[in-house]
Design a protein around this motif. Structure first.
Motif, mmCIF file in Angstrom:
data_model
loop_
_atom_site.group_PDB
_atom_site.id
_atom_site.type_symbol
_atom_site.label_atom_id
_atom_site.label_comp_id
_atom_site.label_asym_id
_atom_site.label_seq_id
_atom_site.Cartn_x
_atom_site.Cartn_y
_atom_site.Cartn_z
ATOM 1 N N GLU A 125 1.753 -5.259 17.601
ATOM 2 C CA GLU A 125 1.481 -3.876 17.192
ATOM 3 C C GLU A 125 2.557 -2.940 17.721
ATOM 4 O O GLU A 125 3.100 -3.146 18.814
ATOM 5 N N PHE A 126 2.871 -1.886 16.938
ATOM 6 C CA PHE A 126 3.854 -0.883 17.373
ATOM 7 C C PHE A 126 3.248 0.510 17.504
ATOM 8 O O PHE A 126 3.930 1.433 17.923
ATOM 9 N N ASP A 127 2.000 0.676 17.120
ATOM 10 C CA ASP A 127 1.317 1.963 17.269
ATOM 11 C C ASP A 127 0.770 2.061 18.698
ATOM 12 O O ASP A 127 -0.007 1.217 19.128
ATOM 13 N N LEU A 128 1.178 3.105 19.425
ATOM 14 C CA LEU A 128 0.836 3.230 20.847
ATOM 15 C C LEU A 128 -0.674 3.217 21.075
ATOM 16 O O LEU A 128 -1.185 2.482 21.927
ATOM 17 N N LYS A 129 -1.417 4.012 20.284
ATOM 18 C CA LYS A 129 -2.872 4.092 20.496
ATOM 19 C C LYS A 129 -3.561 2.786 20.107
ATOM 20 O O LYS A 129 -4.552 2.395 20.715
ATOM 21 N N LYS A 130 -3.029 2.111 19.079
ATOM 22 C CA LYS A 130 -3.671 0.860 18.657
ATOM 23 C C LYS A 130 -3.454 -0.249 19.687
ATOM 24 O O LYS A 130 -4.311 -1.116 19.857
ATOM 25 N N ILE A 131 -2.317 -0.238 20.364
ATOM 26 C CA ILE A 131 -2.087 -1.228 21.433
ATOM 27 C C ILE A 131 -3.134 -1.043 22.532
ATOM 28 O O ILE A 131 -3.734 -2.018 23.015
ATOM 29 N N ILE A 132 -3.382 0.222 22.916
ATOM 30 C CA ILE A 132 -4.369 0.482 23.967
ATOM 31 C C ILE A 132 -5.776 0.138 23.463
ATOM 32 O O ILE A 132 -6.609 -0.387 24.211
ATOM 33 N N ALA A 133 -6.043 0.402 22.166
ATOM 34 C CA ALA A 133 -7.358 0.064 21.597
ATOM 35 C C ALA A 133 -7.574 -1.448 21.609
ATOM 36 O O ALA A 133 -8.672 -1.920 21.921
ATOM 37 N N LEU A 134 -6.537 -2.198 21.274
ATOM 38 C CA LEU A 134 -6.659 -3.667 21.274
ATOM 39 C C LEU A 134 -6.819 -4.197 22.697
ATOM 40 O O LEU A 134 -7.486 -5.210 22.916
ATOM 41 N N SER A 135 -6.226 -3.510 23.683
ATOM 42 C CA SER A 135 -6.444 -3.933 25.076
ATOM 43 C C SER A 135 -7.897 -3.684 25.476
ATOM 44 O O SER A 135 -8.492 -4.473 26.214
ATOM 45 N N THR A 136 -8.504 -2.587 24.961
ATOM 46 C CA THR A 136 -9.939 -2.352 25.190
ATOM 47 C C THR A 136 -10.765 -3.479 24.602
ATOM 48 O O THR A 136 -11.711 -3.972 25.228
#
Length: 578
Positions: A268-279
């Motif tokens: 992923e390259f979208d900053l918020k989506k990377i953090i969402a996937l870590s959640t």
């Protein structure tokens, strides 16, 4: 504008005060081993009583303290982040409704009030996801609402099933339900409801889609409210999870969720989506530990994770603001030179997520992995745990390299600076908690430490796997574009892994689109078709036509009588001639 700002400030102080009060009460409850159960009888009708119940113990008070602390900081953060918003009051009220729904869920020992909080979270989350009104937000909100609706239906089924007991206060029946095989359905439905709310496979696609909401909402949702509701429900129902056959499948699905989210975050390259996937990855970790029968460990990780994940989203919000609303990490780089304080917060929260020793995430994550090493699991689940841990380090180091170290790729002339002090002050509270919350929670939740005895190499396994993941993340982030050509042969595999195993496509274009299309056809054929024809609109048209027809005759027009006389005479003559 002053009034808007004062509302944010007042709400921050009120929620922060309540949070500290909860902390003091929780310490008193732990020291005296107290539980308070309150019942308020609302109405009695024919010996059927409708009651409002409240359960206050150390767990509910501690969780409420964390929810109120994070929400107070997020509202204070919104004072700056949403300062250009015209309807800031509406936004703050929605956030407060969200927090209130979560608190209602936390303190409820009763299935009816749990449904109120559960459904409140689903409804208000829909309003917040579609807050920025565009097509992408509407689609994301619909996907979120419909996915969570499945859990609402299952909770309603649990309520109807619990009529067998004569009361909806589940807290009294857990011991009995545990040994009652006919009531295993309740445990299975609770697990499935928790899976929808906490976005486990196959309901995972709504979590990254919910990133359409404003960043303060994301910080609240992904740390302590919406996605943790399912985990908290299972912690409360943990006695039911001992004899359920569905549990092994649940362990597998939560382990695969953890693994799938870790792999997708690396593509992923979208900053918020990377953090969402870590959640999503951390939720899989909590759920899998719950399915192994360790609710205290899951609760411990839930609380430590809430702190650094809220901080991570707030740092992301500052970076997105500063980069002119750009979320693509390929445009970012060298931020540590321009926003050192935000970079410090981001790196500490990222390292806490990885489980670097003596930060908040280390105490819970290390304990979880050591307990997994001690348990009698099969090799597949064991590998899923450790590979997912390595993946966490992998995408975290990749993110740090893209944001902090690599060159800036935005524009030729740019002006990057730390935003106003409101955001920075609000982040300091969570920065402090991200460092210290792990140690003080481990003293409170586990006052008598468990003895974990393992060989040295197995004890160091967590460190080895994390180091391997970090090295891989560093190497991948430094690859130049020409070396990517060799991966074109695996394009299909890369798209499969990067798109969450095609789950968004399946749930959006498959399940949800099918149901929406079916409901649209039903609306056209039944509601606006046959039922209109044979009920309201049809009867109205028939009566209207008859009234027009009779009104025509009642106008006493001579031409009508002459015309009708001629017709009757023609009919009479025709009959006579026959």
């Amino acid at each position: 504008m002053f009034m808007k700002m004062s509302i944010c400030f007042n709400m921050f102080f009120i929620l922060f005060f309540f949070s500290m009060s909860m902390f003091v009460m929780m310490m008193y409850f732990i020291m005296n081993n107290m539980v308070i159960f309150l019942e308020w009888e609302i109405i009695t009708l024919n010996s059927s009583m409708v009651k409002m119940s409240i359960l206050l113990d150390w767990m509910s008070l501690l969780f409420m303290m964390f929810v109120l602390l994070i929400s107070s900081v997020v509202i204070y953060y919104s004072k700056s982040y949403m300062s250009s918003e015209l309807n800031l009051n509406r936004f703050i009220i929605l956030v407060l409704l969200f927090v209130f729904s979560m608190i209602l869920l936390i303190i409820s020992p009763n299935m009816i009030s749990i449904l109120l909080g559960w459904d409140g979270l689903g409804l208000v989350s829909y309003c917040l996801v579609i807050y920025y009104q565009n097509i992408k937000s509407y689609n994301a909100g619909m996907l979120t609402a419909l996915s969570n609706r499945i859990g609402d239906v299952l909770i309603l089924m649990v309520i109807s099933w619990m009529l067998n007991y004569g009361s909806w206060n589940y807290i009294f029946y857990l011991e009995f339900m545990k040994n009652d095989y006919s009531m295993m359905m309740i445990g299975t439905m609770i697990i499935m409801a928790a899976m929808t709310k906490s976005a486990q496979i196959p309901f995972s696609s709504w979590l990254p889609a919910a990133m359409a909401a404003p960043t303060p909402v994301s910080a609240l949702v992904h740390s302590s409210t919406l996605v943790t509701a399912g985990v908290y429900l299972l912690i409360r129902f943990n006695l039911l999870l001992e004899n359920i056959y569905f549990l092994k499948l649940f362990l597998l699905l939560s382990g695969l969720t953890m693994f799938m989210a870790g792999i997708s975050a690396n593509y992923e390259f979208d900053l918020k989506k990377i953090i969402a996937l870590s959640t999503l990855s951390q939720l899989g970790l909590m759920m899998s530990i719950l399915s192994m029968g360790m609710p205290d460990l899951a609760f411990f990780h839930l609380l430590t994770h809430a702190m650094f994940k809220a901080l991570l989203f707030m740092c992301a919000g500052v970076i997105i603001h500063m980069m002119n609303d750009t979320q693509d990490i390929r445009f970012m780089g060298g931020l540590v030179n321009y926003i050192p304080y935000t970079s410090l917060c981001m790196n500490i929260s990222n390292l806490a997520l990885c489980g670097i020793p003596f930060l908040a995430g280390f105490y819970s994550k290390d304990l979880i992995l050591e307990m997994v090493s001690m348990s009698n699991l099969n090799m597949f689940i064991y590998l899923l745990y450790y590979i997912s841990t390595g993946m966490t380090m992998y995408y975290t180091i990749r993110l740090i390299m893209y944001l902090m170290v690599n060159n800036n790729n935005l524009i030729t002339v740019y002006n990057l600076f730390d935003e106003d002090y409101i955001m920075l002050k609000s982040m300091f509270v969570l920065l402090f908690m991200s460092v210290v919350s792990g140690s003080f929670l481990s003293w409170m939740i586990f006052p008598i430490p468990s003895m974990i005895f393992m060989p040295f190499m197995m004890k160091m396994m967590v460190i080895y796997v994390s180091l391997m993941g970090g090295i891989m993340g560093y190497l991948v982030s430094n690859m130049n574009i020409y070396s990517l050509n060799k991966f074109m042969k695996t394009y299909e595999l890369s798209s499969f892994l990067g798109m969450m195993w095609f789950m968004p496509s399946l749930s959006t274009y498959g399940v949800n689109y099918m149901f929406l299309l079916m409901s649209q056809n039903l609306l056209k054929i039944v509601d606006m078709g046959w039922s209109e024809m044979y009920s309201g609109q049809g009867m109205f048209n028939i009566m209207k036509n008859y009234s027009i027809f009779y009104n025509f005759f009642q106008m006493n027009n001579f031409k009508i009588y002459l015309f009708s006389f001629i017709i009757w005479m023609m009919i009479y003559l025709f009959i006579m001639l026959i």
